[in-house]
Design a protein around this motif. Structure first.
Motif, short mmCIF file in Angstrom:
data_model
loop_
_atom_site.label_atom_id
_atom_site.label_comp_id
_atom_site.label_asym_id
_atom_site.label_seq_id
_atom_site.Cartn_x
_atom_site.Cartn_y
_atom_site.Cartn_z
N ALA A 1 1.03 -1.46 -0.03
CA ALA A 1 0.25 0.00 -0.12
C ALA A 1 0.68 1.41 0.27
CB ALA A 1 -0.73 0.17 1.21
N GLN A 2 0.16 2.41 -0.48
CA GLN A 2 0.99 3.20 -0.65
C GLN A 2 0.49 4.61 0.20
OE1 GLN A 2 1.32 4.87 -4.85
NE2 GLN A 2 1.94 2.77 -5.36
N THR A 3 1.25 5.33 0.98
CA THR A 3 0.83 6.43 2.14
C THR A 3 1.32 7.55 1.35
OG1 THR A 3 0.37 4.77 3.15
CG2 THR A 3 0.29 7.19 4.18
N SER A 4 0.68 8.06 1.76
CA SER A 4 0.81 10.42 0.85
C SER A 4 0.32 11.03 2.32
CB SER A 4 0.96 10.49 -0.61
OG SER A 4 -0.31 10.73 -0.56
N ALA A 5 0.62 11.95 2.21
CA ALA A 5 -0.17 12.40 4.01
C ALA A 5 0.52 14.26 3.48
CB ALA A 5 0.11 12.20 5.10
N GLU A 6 -0.29 14.94 3.34
CA GLU A 6 -0.73 16.43 3.47
C GLU A 6 -1.28 17.20 4.34
OE1 GLU A 6 -2.01 17.66 -1.34
OE2 GLU A 6 -3.44 16.33 0.30
N THR A 7 -0.20 18.10 4.98
CA THR A 7 -1.12 19.15 6.50
C THR A 7 -1.50 20.63 5.56
OG1 THR A 7 0.38 18.00 7.14
CG2 THR A 7 -0.04 20.05 8.51
N HIS A 8 -2.60 20.98 6.01
CA HIS A 8 -3.12 22.44 5.34
C HIS A 8 -2.69 23.19 6.25
CE1 HIS A 8 -5.52 20.16 1.75
NE2 HIS A 8 -5.13 19.75 2.83
N ASP A 9 -2.06 24.20 6.64
CA ASP A 9 -1.69 25.53 7.14
C ASP A 9 -3.15 26.10 7.13
OD1 ASP A 9 1.76 26.83 7.35
OD2 ASP A 9 -0.43 27.03 8.73
N GLN A 10 -3.38 26.59 8.09
CA GLN A 10 -4.22 27.57 8.90
C GLN A 10 -3.89 29.28 8.33
OE1 GLN A 10 -5.17 28.08 12.66
NE2 GLN A 10 -6.92 28.76 12.11
N ARG A 11 -2.96 29.05 7.97
CA ARG A 11 -2.28 30.79 6.73
C ARG A 11 -2.55 31.34 6.26
NH1 ARG A 11 3.99 29.67 6.52
NH2 ARG A 11 3.25 27.68 6.77
N GLY A 12 -3.61 32.16 5.85
CA GLY A 12 -4.15 32.66 5.12
C GLY A 12 -5.78 31.87 5.18
N LYS A 13 -6.46 31.75 6.02
CA LYS A 13 -7.47 31.10 5.70
C LYS A 13 -8.85 32.06 6.34
CE LYS A 13 -10.02 27.65 8.84
NZ LYS A 13 -10.22 26.69 10.00
N ARG A 153 -7.55 0.63 -11.32
CA ARG A 153 -8.65 0.86 -10.12
C ARG A 153 -8.39 -0.08 -9.06
NH1 ARG A 153 -15.24 -0.55 -10.79
NH2 ARG A 153 -15.54 0.51 -12.65
N ALA A 154 -8.36 1.16 -7.91
CA ALA A 154 -7.50 0.56 -6.68
C ALA A 154 -8.05 1.60 -5.69
CB ALA A 154 -6.76 1.25 -6.81
N PRO A 155 -8.20 0.11 -4.74
CA PRO A 155 -8.59 1.06 -3.24
C PRO A 155 -8.63 2.91 -2.26
CG PRO A 155 -8.36 -1.44 -3.13
CD PRO A 155 -7.55 -0.80 -4.40
N LEU A 156 -8.80 3.16 -2.10
CA LEU A 156 -8.52 4.35 -1.55
C LEU A 156 -9.48 4.36 -0.39
CD1 LEU A 156 -6.36 6.17 -2.10
CD2 LEU A 156 -8.15 8.10 -3.05
N ARG A 157 -8.95 4.85 0.78
CA ARG A 157 -9.04 5.72 1.91
C ARG A 157 -8.21 7.33 2.70
NH1 ARG A 157 -10.33 3.46 7.56
NH2 ARG A 157 -9.01 4.60 8.94
N GLY A 158 -8.95 7.91 3.04
CA GLY A 158 -8.75 8.94 3.36
C GLY A 158 -9.31 9.31 4.16
N THR A 159 -8.36 10.19 4.76
CA THR A 159 -8.27 10.72 6.13
C THR A 159 -8.38 11.75 6.50
OG1 THR A 159 -8.45 8.65 6.72
CG2 THR A 159 -8.16 9.96 8.56
N TRP A 160 -9.33 13.18 6.70
CA TRP A 160 -9.00 14.17 7.26
C TRP A 160 -9.03 14.65 8.47
CZ3 TRP A 160 -11.62 12.16 2.58
CH2 TRP A 160 -11.29 12.29 2.11
N THR A 169 -4.82 17.71 8.82
CA THR A 169 -4.04 16.89 8.24
C THR A 169 -4.77 16.14 7.53
OG1 THR A 169 -2.38 16.87 9.71
CG2 THR A 169 -1.79 14.92 8.22
N GLN A 170 -4.53 15.97 5.91
CA GLN A 170 -5.25 14.53 4.98
C GLN A 170 -3.68 13.61 5.04
OE1 GLN A 170 -6.79 18.44 2.01
NE2 GLN A 170 -6.52 15.95 1.15
N GLN A 171 -4.84 12.54 4.92
CA GLN A 171 -3.47 11.49 4.03
C GLN A 171 -4.60 10.17 3.77
OE1 GLN A 171 -1.78 9.80 7.95
NE2 GLN A 171 -1.05 7.29 6.82
N PHE A 172 -3.96 9.87 2.36
CA PHE A 172 -4.52 8.79 1.41
C PHE A 172 -4.16 7.54 1.97
CE2 PHE A 172 -7.30 12.15 0.09
CZ PHE A 172 -6.91 13.30 0.01
#
Length: 176
Positions: A1-13, A153-160, A169-172
């Motif tokens: 399984a491949q995992t990647s993550a993104e963090t959303h910064d509040q600056r400029g929100k 096609r591939a199964p995907l799970r996203g977590t916010w 934090t987003q993780q896929f």
């Protein structure tokens, strides 16, 4: 399984108000009200409170960074604008990556299945998944990703996950 993550910064929100006008419906109401000689009023938001506010922690304007090592954010990945529109019933996502890639999603609490649903489309990548809040308050959606160019096609799970400091934090996780 491949995992990647993104963090959303509040600056400029800048938070987007849940108060929106149903454009098409409002136009119809204004037209019929004026035809009858009655005063037209904007209908109240239809999707208020639980379960429609479960994704409100994601609403805003975000600079997106790769995961950090400590207090310093990782490299800048792009910009995301998340809005709650149509009487609070629809959450839209407008993503523009640092490299110029773009994508959009629509997110709804689907009353027919009792779950949240996100449909994402970018140039060649389609995601359709459903789920809801877990016990910790994170939005967890599972489903399938489809790549147009390779017809795969591939199964995907996203977590916010909402963080204490106001970021998200987003993780896929993608299966084989």
């Amino acid at each position: 399984a491949q995992t990647s993550a993104e963090t959303h910064d509040q600056r400029g929100k800048s938070m987007v108000s849940a108060k929106s006008v149903l454009a098409a419906a409002s136009l119809g109401l204004f037209a019929s009200a004026s035809a009858l000689g009655q005063s037209a009023t904007t209908p109240p938001d239809a999707c208020v409170g639980a379960p429609w506010d479960a994704f409100d922690f994601w609403v805003g304007e975000w600079n997106v960074y790769a995961p950090s090592n400590g207090d310093t954010p990782g490299p800048y990945l792009g910009h995301n604008v998340i809005e709650r529109i149509n009487g609070g019933c629809l959450v839209t996502e407008h993503w523009v990556g640092a490299s110029g890639n773009a994508g959009n999603s629509i997110n709804i609490h689907d009353p027919l299945i009792g779950e949240w649903r996100q449909v994402w489309m970018s140039n060649g990548w389609y995601i359709d998944y459903t789920g809801g809040l877990d016990d910790a308050g994170a939005m967890v959606l599972t489903g399938e990703a489809y790549t147009v160019q390779t017809d795969t096609r591939a199964p995907l799970r996203g977590t916010w996950t909402p963080n204490e400091n106001g970021t998200v934090t987003q993780q896929f996780e993608q299966g084989d």
